[in-house]
Design an enzyme around this catalytic site. Structure first.
Site, short mmCIF file in Angstrom:
data_model
loop_
_atom_site.label_atom_id
_atom_site.label_comp_id
_atom_site.label_asym_id
_atom_site.label_seq_id
_atom_site.Cartn_x
_atom_site.Cartn_y
_atom_site.Cartn_z
CE LYS A 232 -11.23 32.24 -7.26
NZ LYS A 232 -12.64 32.04 -6.83
CE1 TYR B 264 -11.40 35.45 -10.43
CE2 TYR B 264 -9.42 34.71 -11.55
CZ TYR B 264 -10.66 34.44 -11.02
OH TYR B 264 -11.15 33.16 -11.04
#
Length: 271
Positions: free
Chosen positions: A154, A150
């Site tokens: 990002k 994740y």
């Protein structure tokens, strides 16, 4: 028929999340809001508000993105003032246990979906001399156990956004990366759903963070978008702490930008 109101399209507006709060804030401020979600039935808090158009938009679906662009263009006469790319998915798994197919899905949702969205809506933004904002995360600046995939997605999105900021400047489109700290959101419920494989030796845990009120965050972000702030805006619980501990650079942004575009042709377009 063109709309006389300033317009904003926001992705990921499902009830209880950052996108829904942003949509409510912009609606309260007199904007026409195009609120989108992959499942429109989860837009219940916005459906009865005036000057809000609900659209189905799954960011990994090119067909959904093009249909949304056509719907917006038809209603506004071919322009869009603000596009806020908020939709994304959390992922909480040790890297050694990660299913690569699921990791690819995270990158499709968190990186490639926003890329296609920006590419598709760019003509509308250019006609309006508009603004493109990406909701990124402080997770991209930290090596948080169980959130590596994740976090990587990002930070990658932020690199893309910052590059687009330079590439779109000659066309009058501003780009903002909102580096988001901990905010109360339905998106955080993934901790309760997390389960390790049976043979995993890794420990389980949550992030243990206090979180900023969603509406407080949404109002601050809306302020920066309307002011046409570009570059990075850090906001949310612990955002300043992460910024100060990971980005201690004294080189002015303008000098960095000049060096990055030198010889690319963008330096000539900017003159």
């Amino acid at each position: 028929m063109a709309s006389s109101k300033s317009t904003v399209l926001i992705t990921g507006c499902s009830d209880g999340g950052i996108g829904s709060a942003l949509a409510a804030v912009f609606q309260q401020r007199g904007y026409h809001v195009f609120a989108t979600a992959r499942d429109p039935s989860k837009l219940s808090s916005l459906k009865d508000l005036p000057n809000v158009t609900l659209l189905k938009l799954e960011v990994t679906s090119a067909a959904d993105i093009h249909a949304a662009a056509e719907a917006v263009s038809k209603q506004t006469g071919g322009t869009l003032d603000y596009l806020i790319s908020n939709a994304g998915r959390n992922h909480f798994t040790p890297i050694l246990d990660d299913d690569v197919a699921k990791a690819r899905e995270i990158f499709d949702i968190n990186i490639f979906g926003p890329m296609v969205l920006a590419q598709t809506f760019a003509p509308l933004l250019m006609r309006a001399k508009g603004m493109l904002a990406f909701i990124t995360s402080i997770a991209g600046y930290m090596n948080t156990p169980y959130m590596g995939t994740y976090s990587a997605s990002k930070r990658a999105l932020e690199v893309i956004a910052e590059t687009m900021r330079l590439e779109l400047k000659p066309f009058g489109v501003d780009v903002l990366s909102v580096v988001t700290g901990a905010v109360k959101s339905q998106g955080q419920t993934y901790f309760g759903d997390f389960a390790l494989p049976e043979n995993s030796l890794r420990a389980r845990g949550g992030d243990g963070l206090q979180r900023m009120d969603t509406m407080e965050y949404a109002n601050a972000v809306a302020d920066e978008v309307v002011k046409r702030t570009t570059g990075r805006f850090w906001y949310g619980q612990n955002a300043d702490m992460v910024r100060m501990s990971t980005t201690a650079v004294n080189v002015p942004q303008e000098a960095m930008d000049a060096g990055m575009i030198m010889g690319t042709g963008l330096d000539k377009l900017n003159k």
